[in-house]
Design a protein around this motif. Sequence first.
Motif, PDB file in Angstrom:
ATOM      1  N   VAL A   1       0.830  -1.208   0.000  1.00  0.00           N
ATOM      2  CA  VAL A   1       0.000   0.000   0.000  1.00  0.00           C
ATOM      3  C   VAL A   1       0.861   1.254   0.000  1.00  0.00           C
ATOM      4  O   VAL A   1       0.619   2.196  -0.777  1.00  0.00           O
ATOM      5  CB  VAL A   1      -0.947  -0.012   1.217  1.00  0.00           C
ATOM      6  N   GLU A   2       1.882   1.297   0.828  1.00  0.00           N
ATOM      7  CA  GLU A   2       2.696   2.500   0.936  1.00  0.00           C
ATOM      8  C   GLU A   2       3.541   2.735  -0.324  1.00  0.00           C
ATOM      9  O   GLU A   2       3.730   3.884  -0.754  1.00  0.00           O
ATOM     10  CB  GLU A   2       3.570   2.433   2.176  1.00  0.00           C
ATOM     11  N   THR A   3       4.045   1.646  -0.934  1.00  0.00           N
ATOM     12  CA  THR A   3       4.803   1.802  -2.177  1.00  0.00           C
ATOM     13  C   THR A   3       3.929   2.405  -3.268  1.00  0.00           C
ATOM     14  O   THR A   3       4.347   3.317  -3.998  1.00  0.00           O
ATOM     15  CB  THR A   3       5.353   0.438  -2.639  1.00  0.00           C
ATOM     16  N   CYS A   4       2.696   1.906  -3.389  1.00  0.00           N
ATOM     17  CA  CYS A   4       1.781   2.419  -4.413  1.00  0.00           C
ATOM     18  C   CYS A   4       1.293   3.830  -4.082  1.00  0.00           C
ATOM     19  O   CYS A   4       1.175   4.685  -4.976  1.00  0.00           O
ATOM     20  CB  CYS A   4       0.588   1.477  -4.563  1.00  0.00           C
ATOM     21  N   ARG A   5       1.038   4.072  -2.812  1.00  0.00           N
ATOM     22  CA  ARG A   5       0.593   5.412  -2.404  1.00  0.00           C
ATOM     23  C   ARG A   5       1.630   6.456  -2.778  1.00  0.00           C
ATOM     24  O   ARG A   5       1.284   7.538  -3.278  1.00  0.00           O
ATOM     25  CB  ARG A   5       0.361   5.434  -0.891  1.00  0.00           C
ATOM     26  N   ASP A   6       2.891   6.143  -2.557  1.00  0.00           N
ATOM     27  CA  ASP A   6       3.938   7.111  -2.839  1.00  0.00           C
ATOM     28  C   ASP A   6       4.138   7.325  -4.335  1.00  0.00           C
ATOM     29  O   ASP A   6       4.876   8.226  -4.739  1.00  0.00           O
ATOM     30  CB  ASP A   6       5.253   6.674  -2.184  1.00  0.00           C
ATOM     31  N   GLN A   7       3.496   6.497  -5.172  1.00  0.00           N
ATOM     32  CA  GLN A   7       3.520   6.719  -6.623  1.00  0.00           C
ATOM     33  C   GLN A   7       2.187   7.267  -7.129  1.00  0.00           C
ATOM     34  O   GLN A   7       1.947   7.280  -8.335  1.00  0.00           O
ATOM     35  CB  GLN A   7       3.885   5.427  -7.353  1.00  0.00           C
ATOM     36  N   GLY A   8       1.344   7.730  -6.203  1.00  0.00           N
ATOM     37  CA  GLY A   8       0.147   8.449  -6.606  1.00  0.00           C
ATOM     38  C   GLY A   8      -1.162   7.716  -6.495  1.00  0.00           C
ATOM     39  O   GLY A   8      -2.228   8.303  -6.735  1.00  0.00           O
ATOM     40  N   ILE A   9      -1.153   6.437  -6.127  1.00  0.00           N
ATOM     41  CA  ILE A   9      -2.415   5.701  -5.988  1.00  0.00           C
ATOM     42  C   ILE A   9      -3.024   6.036  -4.631  1.00  0.00           C
ATOM     43  O   ILE A   9      -2.376   5.875  -3.592  1.00  0.00           O
ATOM     44  CB  ILE A   9      -2.201   4.187  -6.138  1.00  0.00           C
ATOM     45  N   ARG A  10      -4.248   6.506  -4.641  1.00  0.00           N
ATOM     46  CA  ARG A  10      -4.906   6.923  -3.402  1.00  0.00           C
ATOM     47  C   ARG A  10      -6.166   6.114  -3.091  1.00  0.00           C
ATOM     48  O   ARG A  10      -6.761   6.277  -2.039  1.00  0.00           O
ATOM     49  CB  ARG A  10      -5.298   8.411  -3.497  1.00  0.00           C
ATOM     50  N   CYS A  11      -6.556   5.226  -3.999  1.00  0.00           N
ATOM     51  CA  CYS A  11      -7.757   4.427  -3.802  1.00  0.00           C
ATOM     52  C   CYS A  11      -7.421   2.963  -4.069  1.00  0.00           C
ATOM     53  O   CYS A  11      -6.882   2.635  -5.137  1.00  0.00           O
ATOM     54  CB  CYS A  11      -8.873   4.909  -4.728  1.00  0.00           C
ATOM     55  N   PHE A  12      -7.718   2.094  -3.105  1.00  0.00           N
ATOM     56  CA  PHE A  12      -7.385   0.670  -3.211  1.00  0.00           C
ATOM     57  C   PHE A  12      -8.631  -0.181  -3.014  1.00  0.00           C
ATOM     58  O   PHE A  12      -9.517   0.152  -2.217  1.00  0.00           O
ATOM     59  CB  PHE A  12      -6.347   0.276  -2.149  1.00  0.00           C
ATOM     60  N   TYR A  13      -8.640  -1.297  -3.721  1.00  0.00           N
ATOM     61  CA  TYR A  13      -9.684  -2.300  -3.567  1.00  0.00           C
ATOM     62  C   TYR A  13      -8.998  -3.626  -3.230  1.00  0.00           C
ATOM     63  O   TYR A  13      -8.111  -4.060  -3.975  1.00  0.00           O
ATOM     64  CB  TYR A  13     -10.517  -2.436  -4.836  1.00  0.00           C
ATOM     65  N   VAL A  14      -9.394  -4.239  -2.136  1.00  0.00           N
ATOM     66  CA  VAL A  14      -8.783  -5.491  -1.696  1.00  0.00           C
ATOM     67  C   VAL A  14      -9.751  -6.632  -1.967  1.00  0.00           C
ATOM     68  O   VAL A  14     -10.894  -6.622  -1.486  1.00  0.00           O
ATOM     69  CB  VAL A  14      -8.433  -5.444  -0.196  1.00  0.00           C
ATOM     70  N   VAL A  15      -9.309  -7.605  -2.760  1.00  0.00           N
ATOM     71  CA  VAL A  15     -10.103  -8.809  -2.997  1.00  0.00           C
ATOM     72  C   VAL A  15      -9.695  -9.830  -1.942  1.00  0.00           C
ATOM     73  O   VAL A  15      -8.599 -10.398  -1.998  1.00  0.00           O
ATOM     74  CB  VAL A  15      -9.881  -9.369  -4.407  1.00  0.00           C
ATOM     75  N   ALA A  16     -10.556 -10.023  -0.956  1.00  0.00           N
ATOM     76  CA  ALA A  16     -10.299 -10.947   0.144  1.00  0.00           C
ATOM     77  C   ALA A  16     -11.102 -12.227  -0.067  1.00  0.00           C
ATOM     78  O   ALA A  16     -11.885 -12.344  -1.015  1.00  0.00           O
ATOM     79  CB  ALA A  16     -10.659 -10.290   1.473  1.00  0.00           C
ATOM     80  N   GLN A  17     -10.929 -13.188   0.846  1.00  0.00           N
ATOM     81  CA  GLN A  17     -11.618 -14.467   0.703  1.00  0.00           C
ATOM     82  C   GLN A  17     -11.827 -15.082   2.075  1.00  0.00           C
ATOM     83  O   GLN A  17     -10.872 -15.422   2.765  1.00  0.00           O
ATOM     84  CB  GLN A  17     -10.789 -15.422  -0.168  1.00  0.00           C
ATOM     85  N   GLY A  18     -13.072 -15.211   2.495  1.00  0.00           N
ATOM     86  CA  GLY A  18     -13.360 -15.863   3.768  1.00  0.00           C
ATOM     87  C   GLY A  18     -13.240 -14.933   4.959  1.00  0.00           C
ATOM     88  O   GLY A  18     -12.643 -13.856   4.897  1.00  0.00           O
ATOM     89  N   ALA A  19     -13.791 -15.380   6.077  1.00  0.00           N
ATOM     90  CA  ALA A  19     -13.871 -14.539   7.272  1.00  0.00           C
ATOM     91  C   ALA A  19     -12.496 -14.241   7.859  1.00  0.00           C
ATOM     92  O   ALA A  19     -12.188 -13.107   8.221  1.00  0.00           O
ATOM     93  CB  ALA A  19     -14.759 -15.214   8.313  1.00  0.00           C
ATOM     94  N   GLU A  20     -11.638 -15.272   7.970  1.00  0.00           N
ATOM     95  CA  GLU A  20     -10.331 -15.081   8.590  1.00  0.00           C
ATOM     96  C   GLU A  20      -9.491 -14.106   7.767  1.00  0.00           C
ATOM     97  O   GLU A  20      -8.931 -13.144   8.297  1.00  0.00           O
ATOM     98  CB  GLU A  20      -9.603 -16.415   8.717  1.00  0.00           C
ATOM     99  N   ASN A  21      -9.397 -14.368   6.475  1.00  0.00           N
ATOM    100  CA  ASN A  21      -8.580 -13.543   5.596  1.00  0.00           C
ATOM    101  C   ASN A  21      -9.043 -12.096   5.614  1.00  0.00           C
ATOM    102  O   ASN A  21      -8.260 -11.156   5.793  1.00  0.00           O
ATOM    103  CB  ASN A  21      -8.644 -14.129   4.179  1.00  0.00           C
ATOM    104  N   ARG A  22     -10.352 -11.899   5.471  1.00  0.00           N
ATOM    105  CA  ARG A  22     -10.911 -10.547   5.386  1.00  0.00           C
ATOM    106  C   ARG A  22     -10.730  -9.790   6.707  1.00  0.00           C
ATOM    107  O   ARG A  22     -10.317  -8.621   6.723  1.00  0.00           O
ATOM    108  CB  ARG A  22     -12.391 -10.632   5.007  1.00  0.00           C
ATOM    109  N   SER A  23     -11.014 -10.446   7.824  1.00  0.00           N
ATOM    110  CA  SER A  23     -10.937  -9.751   9.112  1.00  0.00           C
ATOM    111  C   SER A  23      -9.501  -9.421   9.494  1.00  0.00           C
ATOM    112  O   SER A  23      -9.230  -8.355  10.048  1.00  0.00           O
ATOM    113  CB  SER A  23     -11.599 -10.591  10.214  1.00  0.00           C
ATOM    114  N   GLN A  24      -8.566 -10.312   9.185  1.00  0.00           N
ATOM    115  CA  GLN A  24      -7.159 -10.052   9.508  1.00  0.00           C
ATOM    116  C   GLN A  24      -6.633  -8.847   8.746  1.00  0.00           C
ATOM    117  O   GLN A  24      -5.957  -7.982   9.312  1.00  0.00           O
ATOM    118  CB  GLN A  24      -6.314 -11.285   9.175  1.00  0.00           C
TER     119      GLN A  24
END
Length: 446
Positions: free
Chosen positions: A48-71
């Motif tokens: 996230v920080e590497t991309c933010r410092d190159q101008g990306i300010r909006c992220f979408y995270v494709v998660a899977q399942g309760a454990e993965n998403r909540s962590q």
Amino acid sequence: MGDDSTVGIILAGGRGERAKPITLQSADYIRSKALIPFAGRPLIEWIVETCRDQGIRCFYVVAQGAENRSQIKLVLGHGERYGVEIDYSRARFDQYNVGSGAATLHNLEQWNLTGSALVMPVDSLFDFSLDELRATHETADAVVTVAAVSRTPEEIAGKYGVMRTTANGLVSGFLEKPQLARIHEEFPHTGPSHRPHTLPTNAGMYLIDCARLRPAARTPELIRLAQQRLDWGHDLLPWLVGHDQRVAVGPIARLGDLGSIGDYLGTLGEALNGLYPYVNRALGDPLSADPRYWIHETSLRTKDSATGTTLAQKIAEGSVVLGPGVRIGRHAEIGTDVHVQYTDIGDGVDVAEGARLDRTVVGDGAVIGPYARISDSYVGPMAQVQSDRRTPVRLEQHTAVGDGAYLWPGTRLSGVSVYPRLRVPALSKVPTGTQLTSSDDILQWI
């Protein structure tokens, strides 16, 4: 989104099978690959920080399942602490995330993305220029631009896929993990009689034109594939090229894979050796430039329980020897006659006298006993390596010790994985490649 800004899509739903036991908090509780510790922080923070410092300010995270998403959400939240916005795929659509390509295509529709997006996995570290990728993408008028790392035929053989390209930089075909003879046959200019050449390999990062990719994804054939299994490299890219969609190649400087124990250790070693500029900047100025190492001030002040001297004193007098590529976190206690190089030591770690650590990761709160010899290995958080001078522990060749595991003095493991919280007696003849997942596995080697 309807503007021209580039958003980030992070594919974070994999189960991390190759990286076990790093991706296990216990035998039956999976740690998201996004949360693999890397140089003092979860891997997804670096992304996230590497991309933010190159101008990306909006992220979408494709998660899977309760454990993965909540962590992941516990670490990133909605991006407030990083100065970005972060949204997550909806849980009810998890059933459609069958492969990296399918996950991307389904979520492009759900988020109604129409601009450009940088799609990236969560188990790799990249050294890249977004501006350069954009320039290549726009010049080629591409639907997808594949971030590519140049490798020699010898590096590629049997391990990486190769892209055939046209004179104007568009992809015309693929070779999936070819052997060396096939590479020389397909690319005669790479043969032994020619000067060294490199070929473009897929780094797993893609700059996409969402508005043009989405209509292609609505074809009946792709819809059917996306309901079964649709990966970017194996399926989606060949389909696009085969249907005359413009796929370009955009070179990047470096890719560090973290999907297996060996790759993880290798990439971390490269990062600590200065090969990833963003990691360099984030770690700050090293305490010593030659050899190059970082030590948190709290660890410099920490006295060891045997001699009562601080780490700073021991370094000054030469009773602790630090080679290049070392990072020591907060409140670590380091004994006398310890030698460390190309190693990451987490917070609250105890390293007792006489230990030798080389190309190794030691997780937060772990204990390394006296005279342990550990190389090319991973010791997880809260693990205990109960070595002693008479019967030292030896770990080598991509051995991985899971969270909270306990090794008795005299244990010798080479290329063995120990699952979390197991108690391992003084084993020495366990074959390389063995996974000790339970006490039953251990009993057969006693």
